[in-house]
Design a protein around this motif. Structure first.
Motif, PDB file in Angstrom:
ATOM      1  N   UNK A 120     -17.162  12.414 -12.801  1.00 33.36           N
ATOM      2  CA  UNK A 120     -17.006  12.243 -11.365  1.00 33.36           C
ATOM      3  C   UNK A 120     -15.622  11.649 -11.082  1.00 33.36           C
ATOM      4  N   UNK A 121     -15.223  11.624  -9.810  1.00 33.48           N
ATOM      5  CA  UNK A 121     -13.872  11.127  -9.540  1.00 33.48           C
ATOM      6  C   UNK A 121     -13.928   9.709  -8.983  1.00 33.48           C
ATOM      7  N   UNK A 122     -12.943   8.920  -9.369  1.00 29.91           N
ATOM      8  CA  UNK A 122     -12.811   7.552  -8.870  1.00 29.91           C
ATOM      9  C   UNK A 122     -11.431   7.396  -8.251  1.00 29.91           C
ATOM     10  N   UNK A 123     -11.198   6.196  -7.666  1.00 28.70           N
ATOM     11  CA  UNK A 123      -9.940   5.964  -6.969  1.00 28.70           C
ATOM     12  C   UNK A 123      -9.245   4.767  -7.602  1.00 28.70           C
ATOM     13  N   UNK A 124      -7.944   4.882  -7.894  1.00 27.60           N
ATOM     14  CA  UNK A 124      -7.212   3.733  -8.406  1.00 27.60           C
ATOM     15  C   UNK A 124      -5.856   3.661  -7.724  1.00 27.60           C
ATOM     16  N   UNK A 125      -5.592   2.594  -7.029  1.00 27.52           N
ATOM     17  CA  UNK A 125      -4.319   2.376  -6.352  1.00 27.52           C
ATOM     18  C   UNK A 125      -3.930   3.572  -5.496  1.00 27.52           C
ATOM     19  N   UNK A 126      -4.904   4.082  -4.767  1.00 26.66           N
ATOM     20  CA  UNK A 126      -4.621   5.153  -3.813  1.00 26.66           C
ATOM     21  C   UNK A 126      -4.596   6.548  -4.396  1.00 26.66           C
ATOM     22  N   UNK A 127      -4.805   6.679  -5.720  1.00 25.07           N
ATOM     23  CA  UNK A 127      -4.783   8.010  -6.324  1.00 25.07           C
ATOM     24  C   UNK A 127      -6.140   8.292  -6.948  1.00 25.07           C
ATOM     25  N   UNK A 128      -6.626   9.530  -6.736  1.00 27.78           N
ATOM     26  CA  UNK A 128      -7.920   9.902  -7.285  1.00 27.78           C
ATOM     27  C   UNK A 128      -7.778  10.348  -8.731  1.00 27.78           C
TER      28      UNK A 128
ATOM     29  N   UNK B  44       0.834  -1.213   0.000  1.00 27.22           N
ATOM     30  CA  UNK B  44       0.000   0.000   0.000  1.00 27.22           C
ATOM     31  C   UNK B  44       0.868   1.263   0.000  1.00 27.22           C
ATOM     32  N   UNK B  45       1.872   1.280   0.886  1.00 28.29           N
ATOM     33  CA  UNK B  45       2.684   2.486   0.963  1.00 28.29           C
ATOM     34  C   UNK B  45       3.737   2.526  -0.139  1.00 28.29           C
ATOM     35  N   UNK B  46       4.166   1.346  -0.584  1.00 30.83           N
ATOM     36  CA  UNK B  46       5.158   1.291  -1.661  1.00 30.83           C
ATOM     37  C   UNK B  46       4.640   1.887  -2.952  1.00 30.83           C
ATOM     38  N   UNK B  47       3.391   1.569  -3.306  1.00 26.76           N
ATOM     39  CA  UNK B  47       2.845   2.059  -4.575  1.00 26.76           C
ATOM     40  C   UNK B  47       2.866   3.588  -4.613  1.00 26.76           C
ATOM     41  N   UNK B  48       2.414   4.261  -3.541  1.00 26.28           N
ATOM     42  CA  UNK B  48       2.452   5.729  -3.564  1.00 26.28           C
ATOM     43  C   UNK B  48       3.871   6.259  -3.431  1.00 26.28           C
ATOM     44  N   UNK B  49       4.702   5.533  -2.699  1.00 22.99           N
ATOM     45  CA  UNK B  49       6.098   5.953  -2.526  1.00 22.99           C
ATOM     46  C   UNK B  49       6.824   5.996  -3.883  1.00 22.99           C
ATOM     47  N   UNK B  50       6.688   4.928  -4.668  1.00 22.37           N
ATOM     48  CA  UNK B  50       7.375   4.907  -5.969  1.00 22.37           C
ATOM     49  C   UNK B  50       6.776   5.933  -6.932  1.00 22.37           C
ATOM     50  N   UNK B  51       5.459   6.191  -6.785  1.00 26.49           N
ATOM     51  CA  UNK B  51       4.852   7.246  -7.601  1.00 26.49           C
ATOM     52  C   UNK B  51       5.436   8.611  -7.246  1.00 26.49           C
ATOM     53  N   UNK B  52       5.668   8.839  -5.946  1.00 33.53           N
ATOM     54  CA  UNK B  52       6.258  10.119  -5.525  1.00 33.53           C
ATOM     55  C   UNK B  52       7.636  10.286  -6.129  1.00 33.53           C
ATOM     56  N   UNK B  53       8.375   9.162  -6.246  1.00 30.92           N
ATOM     57  CA  UNK B  53       9.710   9.222  -6.857  1.00 30.92           C
ATOM     58  C   UNK B  53       9.614   9.254  -8.389  1.00 30.92           C
ATOM     59  N   UNK B  54       8.384   9.257  -8.897  1.00 35.22           N
ATOM     60  CA  UNK B  54       8.121   9.263 -10.339  1.00 35.22           C
ATOM     61  C   UNK B  54       8.749   8.062 -11.044  1.00 35.22           C
ATOM     62  N   UNK B  55       8.740   6.916 -10.354  1.00 39.98           N
ATOM     63  CA  UNK B  55       9.165   5.661 -10.973  1.00 39.98           C
ATOM     64  C   UNK B  55       7.895   4.945 -11.418  1.00 39.98           C
ATOM     65  N   UNK B  56       7.656   4.952 -12.713  1.00 40.99           N
ATOM     66  CA  UNK B  56       6.373   4.471 -13.224  1.00 40.99           C
ATOM     67  C   UNK B  56       6.386   2.953 -13.364  1.00 40.99           C
TER      68      UNK B  56
END
Lengths: 395, 112
Positions: B42-50, A292-304
């Motif tokens: 409308x907005x949806x959620x995918x993998x923690x991002x809206x 859960x936290x890894x997915x947003x963490x790597x997004x923050x680092x812009x690693x797609x």
């Protein structure tokens, strides 16, 4: 038939059966990735998955196995079964990497890298950990306990993926110049679910088969415990992510929940035979949280990473290996320090060699599709065959 | 003759169809469409991002009616498709110059 022959036959059968389960992970990865990418890239993703199985396995037959283990051989079962089991793992390492660069990486340079990782990079890691151990007696000798490859398979694939993402870059438009993240949703959730469960089932062979023998009462118990613990970690990974998603967003994102299950499965892979039947609940749950936290963490680092492979395989490969040091510390063979040392040596070796090799490949045959190909979808350019020709292209 | 195009919520299709048939509308053409109005998706959620879904799934119903039936038809559609919530849709009425029934080659209002 004497007892020894019966054991030989049973172990050969067991190994071929578990190897078959592992090969079920080929369609597992293929369906998971096909569902998580956009429809315009699905044929290419499936082509890459098929190609990886073929190319990597053949590279391992011709070169890799000998580098890792020397000659074909096994005292306790058919040497061909012993080979087949090891071969089944190779494709998984590269699958982990290819999923994370899908929707923008081209097939031919990926195939070239597949040959190199299947023939040289992964077999070297196996040599140091499970095989002939060319580092034995040196300061770099790896002593970590890694039954089925939290580090040897999963974080090896993960480090190669990190190198690949750094070389290739993010999908076009994923991280806009003005900041923020543009979400690119999955195209087919039923396929993601099918793929995740095929992987889950394959994992019983992956971990269970890694015990290596089932032909005695003790061994049969170990195999059963290993599979029980493997399953438990997957269950708790799924549940903890469902809870977290609800607490954080009031929504149940099934793609994340399935990734959570897979994260738990990766985390348990280093020592499923060592724990009591309750510890995997905790190990899998931490694995889910890391996803859960890894997915947003790597997004923050812009690693797609379209499929979340960095969170599932890299983070949990590391966590699973360290978890053995924490929960199964017997003070002699297995130490926390020994586990961490193994993680670090493999990390440096795989990341650096992968990065250099991908960098060179990229100079000769660009890894990345050009802008127009990427916008149109790789299916048209690379495969000449769209996966869903009668549907309008989404997005 | 007029063409009535109604953009409605997909789950209202059955209600609208039944209401139209009950009120003597013999035929209609239906298509899946995507679009948005004032609420802008409308907005949806995918993998923690809206993220914003701009184009929502809608159904477009097209019926051709004689001029004197327009008001009644509009009322039937509105009544059947209304939920009172945002995104109920819109109806457009446009003139139709000619109608031909292909099988019989009838033209004009008898072909409607």
């Amino acid at each position: 038939m004497d007892l020894q022959s019966i054991n030989y036959v049973i172990d050969t059968f067991f190994t071929i059966f578990t190897m078959t389960l592992i090969i079920f992970m080929v369609p597992g990865f293929a369906m998971l990735e096909a569902g998580l990418v956009r429809t315009k890239n699905v044929s290419t993703v499936l082509m890459v998955n098929t190609m990886i199985y073929a190319v990597a396995s053949l590279a391992f037959l011709l070169i890799g196995y000998h580098l890792a283990f020397g000659d074909f051989g096994s005292e306790t079962m058919s040497k061909w079964a012993a080979f087949l089991f090891q071969m089944a793992f190779v494709g998984k390492v590269i699958n982990i990497m290819s999923g994370g660069v899908s929707e923008r990486a081209k097939i031919i340079p990926l195939a070239v890298f597949t040959v190199i990782i299947g023939a040289l990079i992964y077999p070297t890691v196996v040599n140091w950990s499970w095989g002939n151990d060319m580092l034995e007696g040196t300061i770099l000798d790896i002593t970590m306990y890694d039954l089925a490859g939290s580090t040897v398979i999963h974080s090896t694939g993960g480090w190669a993926l990190l190198a690949a993402i750094l070389v290739i870059g993010a999908r076009k438009g994923r991280y806009p110049k003005e900041g923020g993240i543009r979400v690119i949703p999955a195209s087919n959730i039923p396929l993601v679910t099918l793929g995740a469960f095929l992987l889950w089932i394959g994992w019983f062979g992956f971990n269970g088969g890694s015990v290596g023998t089932i032909s005695s009462k003790e061994a049969a118990n170990t195999v059963a415990l290993t599979i029980l613990n493997t399953n438990t970690a997957g269950l708790s990974g799924a549940i903890i992510v469902a809870i977290l998603m609800y607490l954080m967003y009031k929504k149940f994102d099934i793609t994340m929940i399935l990734n959570g299950a897979l994260g738990g499965l990766v985390a348990i892979t280093a020592g499923p035979d060592l724990y009591n039947i309750y510890t995997p609940i905790l190990i899998g749950a931490i694995g889910g949280v890391l996803v859960v936290f890894g997915v947003s963490f790597f997004d923050k680092l812009r690693l797609d990473d379209p499929v979340g492979a960095l969170s599932v395989h890299l983070l949990n490969g590391i966590w699973g290996t360290i978890a053995v040091g924490i929960f199964a510390n017997n003070g002699e063979d297995i130490t926390l320090l020994g586990q961490i040392k193994g993680v670090i040596i493999v990390a440096i070796f795989v990341f650096v060699t992968s990065y250099i090799i991908l960098y060179i490949i990229n100079k000769v045959i660009p890894l990345r599709a050009n802008k127009d190909e990427e916008m149109e979808g790789l299916d048209v350019d690379e495969c000449g065959l769209e996966a869903y020709p009668e549907f309008k292209r989404a997005f | 003759m007029k063409k009535i195009e109604a953009i409605i919520k997909p789950f209202k299709l059955e209600d609208v169809k039944e209401a139209l048939v009950e009120n003597g509308i013999a035929g209609m053409t239906v298509s899946d469409v995507k679009g948005y109005g004032r609420q802008q998706g409308h907005s949806e959620l995918y993998r923690g991002a809206e993220y914003v879904v701009d184009f929502l799934a809608k159904i477009k119903i097209e019926v051709i009616v004689n001029d004197e039936d327009v008001d009644a038809t509009l009322n039937v559609i509105v009544e059947a498709a209304k939920t009172g919530k945002i995104g109920d849709g819109k109806i457009f009425v446009t003139p139709v110059e000619e109608v031909v029934r292909i099988r019989t080659e009838q033209r004009g209002s008898e072909a409607v």
